[in-house]
Design a protein around this motif. Structure first.
Motif, mmCIF file in Angstrom:
data_model
loop_
_atom_site.group_PDB
_atom_site.id
_atom_site.type_symbol
_atom_site.label_atom_id
_atom_site.label_comp_id
_atom_site.label_asym_id
_atom_site.label_seq_id
_atom_site.Cartn_x
_atom_site.Cartn_y
_atom_site.Cartn_z
ATOM 1 N N LEU A 188 0.825 -1.211 0.000
ATOM 2 C CA LEU A 188 0.000 0.000 0.000
ATOM 3 C C LEU A 188 0.859 1.261 0.000
ATOM 4 O O LEU A 188 1.929 1.295 0.592
ATOM 5 C CB LEU A 188 -0.915 0.019 1.238
ATOM 6 C CG LEU A 188 -1.832 -1.186 1.415
ATOM 7 C CD1 LEU A 188 -2.753 -0.973 2.604
ATOM 8 C CD2 LEU A 188 -2.657 -1.431 0.173
ATOM 9 N N GLU A 189 0.327 2.286 -0.647
ATOM 10 C CA GLU A 189 1.036 3.559 -0.740
ATOM 11 C C GLU A 189 0.399 4.571 0.207
ATOM 12 O O GLU A 189 -0.618 4.296 0.836
ATOM 13 C CB GLU A 189 0.943 4.081 -2.194
ATOM 14 C CG GLU A 189 1.421 3.092 -3.234
ATOM 15 C CD GLU A 189 2.893 3.267 -3.610
ATOM 16 O OE1 GLU A 189 3.535 4.206 -3.092
ATOM 17 O OE2 GLU A 189 3.380 2.472 -4.426
ATOM 18 N N HIS A 190 0.979 5.749 0.256
ATOM 19 C CA HIS A 190 0.476 6.790 1.149
ATOM 20 C C HIS A 190 -0.878 7.331 0.706
ATOM 21 O O HIS A 190 -1.038 7.773 -0.429
ATOM 22 C CB HIS A 190 1.472 7.951 1.210
ATOM 23 C CG HIS A 190 2.594 7.689 2.143
ATOM 24 N ND1 HIS A 190 3.847 8.209 1.971
ATOM 25 C CD2 HIS A 190 2.638 6.952 3.289
ATOM 26 C CE1 HIS A 190 4.618 7.810 2.973
ATOM 27 N NE2 HIS A 190 3.915 7.030 3.778
ATOM 28 N N GLU A 191 -1.824 7.339 1.635
ATOM 29 C CA GLU A 191 -3.163 7.816 1.303
ATOM 30 C C GLU A 191 -3.213 9.345 1.168
ATOM 31 O O GLU A 191 -3.958 9.869 0.348
ATOM 32 C CB GLU A 191 -4.149 7.326 2.373
ATOM 33 C CG GLU A 191 -5.607 7.610 2.067
ATOM 34 C CD GLU A 191 -6.142 6.823 0.863
ATOM 35 O OE1 GLU A 191 -5.450 5.901 0.375
ATOM 36 O OE2 GLU A 191 -7.245 7.159 0.400
ATOM 37 N N HIS A 208 -2.630 7.207 5.921
ATOM 38 C CA HIS A 208 -2.676 8.672 5.838
ATOM 39 C C HIS A 208 -1.883 9.235 7.004
ATOM 40 O O HIS A 208 -2.053 8.816 8.139
ATOM 41 C CB HIS A 208 -4.146 9.114 5.939
ATOM 42 C CG HIS A 208 -4.421 10.522 5.493
ATOM 43 N ND1 HIS A 208 -3.905 11.626 6.129
ATOM 44 C CD2 HIS A 208 -5.176 10.993 4.462
ATOM 45 C CE1 HIS A 208 -4.347 12.726 5.509
ATOM 46 N NE2 HIS A 208 -5.108 12.365 4.492
ATOM 47 N N TYR A 209 -1.006 10.181 6.732
ATOM 48 C CA TYR A 209 -0.271 10.831 7.821
ATOM 49 C C TYR A 209 -1.202 11.684 8.673
ATOM 50 O O TYR A 209 -2.208 12.186 8.184
ATOM 51 C CB TYR A 209 0.767 11.797 7.250
ATOM 52 C CG TYR A 209 2.074 11.215 6.812
ATOM 53 C CD1 TYR A 209 2.392 9.877 6.994
ATOM 54 C CD2 TYR A 209 3.016 12.040 6.208
ATOM 55 C CE1 TYR A 209 3.625 9.386 6.574
ATOM 56 C CE2 TYR A 209 4.244 11.557 5.790
ATOM 57 C CZ TYR A 209 4.543 10.224 5.977
ATOM 58 O OH TYR A 209 5.749 9.763 5.556
ATOM 59 N N ASP A 229 8.553 16.613 -0.779
ATOM 60 C CA ASP A 229 7.912 16.537 -2.104
ATOM 61 C C ASP A 229 7.567 15.086 -2.442
ATOM 62 O O ASP A 229 6.495 14.796 -2.968
ATOM 63 C CB ASP A 229 8.847 17.082 -3.193
ATOM 64 C CG ASP A 229 8.911 18.604 -3.170
ATOM 65 O OD1 ASP A 229 7.924 19.234 -2.740
ATOM 66 O OD2 ASP A 229 9.954 19.150 -3.578
ATOM 67 N N ALA A 230 8.477 14.169 -2.108
ATOM 68 C CA ALA A 230 8.289 12.771 -2.499
ATOM 69 C C ALA A 230 7.288 12.038 -1.609
ATOM 70 O O ALA A 230 6.598 11.133 -2.076
ATOM 71 C CB ALA A 230 9.631 12.041 -2.477
ATOM 72 N N GLN A 231 7.200 12.421 -0.329
ATOM 73 C CA GLN A 231 6.426 11.619 0.624
ATOM 74 C C GLN A 231 5.179 12.287 1.189
ATOM 75 O O GLN A 231 4.404 11.638 1.892
ATOM 76 C CB GLN A 231 7.316 11.197 1.811
ATOM 77 C CG GLN A 231 8.531 10.392 1.413
ATOM 78 C CD GLN A 231 8.164 9.104 0.686
ATOM 79 O OE1 GLN A 231 7.048 8.608 0.801
ATOM 80 N NE2 GLN A 231 9.100 8.582 -0.074
ATOM 81 N N ILE A 232 5.012 13.569 0.933
ATOM 82 C CA ILE A 232 3.907 14.282 1.582
ATOM 83 C C ILE A 232 2.869 14.783 0.569
ATOM 84 O O ILE A 232 1.681 14.532 0.714
ATOM 85 C CB ILE A 232 4.429 15.514 2.366
ATOM 86 C CG1 ILE A 232 5.596 15.124 3.277
ATOM 87 C CG2 ILE A 232 3.283 16.175 3.129
ATOM 88 C CD1 ILE A 232 5.242 14.413 4.530
#
Ligand SMILES: [Zn+2]
Length: 247
Positions: free
Chosen positions: A156-159, A214-215, A190-193
């Motif tokens: 899973l990737e970042h929501e 989700h952060y 930029d890449a993670q948020i």
């Protein structure tokens, strides 16, 4: 107050090897590619394990309580996926690591955890861990953190990076905030948020701000008062998605 731990999923060094590993493990990982497409780039294939398989999960025994906390957190996913989790201790001998997923625990990772995405773990040399988490297991957010990292290990990737995520970021303040709290450089933010562009080869579930993927978003990083507290359990969306990818 405990500060929030963020994470950096590790990108594969070689996108082609990532594609090969993913489709060798589970041919449906290629299904999203349109026929005849020749060029591939990162993110154009999914990285899910083969449904029905046993996933061996080796956890470093930092101490008994940490080991149990990590195992229990991971087990929140287990009844929603058609995978069998087999836990073992990460060997002390770092030339003989076993486990499809190898989890290192160290206080060093208390502010920045990380994990390979799904089958990219197969590309990690066997003498290296595939996931890194901290050891502050008495923190109330620890379980959610491990669930989040293990979500990455499931592919899973970042929501919060969903193309439809409607977070009104204040970009300058966000760079500042992550630099101050997590020493995250601008490029990593930029890449993670920030949201990713829509990939026409992928199908998306609806954006879900309650996902463990989700952060937590502090209002200091947004315009107006938009904020999202740390999600501490699997959302209905997480469960539905897990069932869909591991039927
Ligand atoms: Zn993450």
């Amino acid at each position: 107050m405990n500060r929030i731990t963020y994470c950096t999923p590790t990108e594969p060094v070689d996108p082609n090897a990532s594609y090969q590993a993913a489709t060798h493990e589970n041919p449906t990982n290629a299904a999203n590619l349109s026929a005849g497409r020749k060029k591939r780039s990162i993110g154009e294939h999914t990285k899910y394990w083969k449904a029905g398989r046993t996933l061996t999960i080796a956890i470093a025994r930092f101490d008994d309580d940490a080991y149990t906390a990590v195992k229990n957190a991971i087990n929140h996913w287990s009844r929603h996926v058609n995978l069998k989790f087999e836990f073992m201790e990460l060997s002390d001998n770092d030339e003989l690591y076993e486990g499809d997923i190898r989890i290192d625990l160290s206080p060093y990772y208390n502010s920045l955890a990380s994990s390979a995405i799904g089958t990219d773990a197969l590309l990690t040399p066997s003498h290296k861990p595939t996931m890194f988490v901290g050891t502050n297991y008495t923190w109330s957010g620890y379980e959610a953190l491990v669930m989040h990292e293990f979500g990455h290990a499931l592919g899973l990737e970042h929501e919060h990076q969903h193309p439809d995520a409607s977070i009104p970021w204040n970009k300058e303040k966000t760079y500042e905030w992550f630099q101050r709290h997590n020493s995250m450089p601008k490029a990593l933010v930029d890449a993670q948020i920030f949201p990713r562009e829509r990939n026409i080869n992928l199908t998306y579930a609806p954006y879900d701000r309650h996902s463990v993927m989700h952060y937590a978003v502090p209002s200091e990083c947004t315009l107006g008062d938009w904020h999202q507290p740390l999600n501490t359990q699997l959302s209905a969306g997480d469960i539905a998605f897990a069932r869909r990818i591991y039927p």
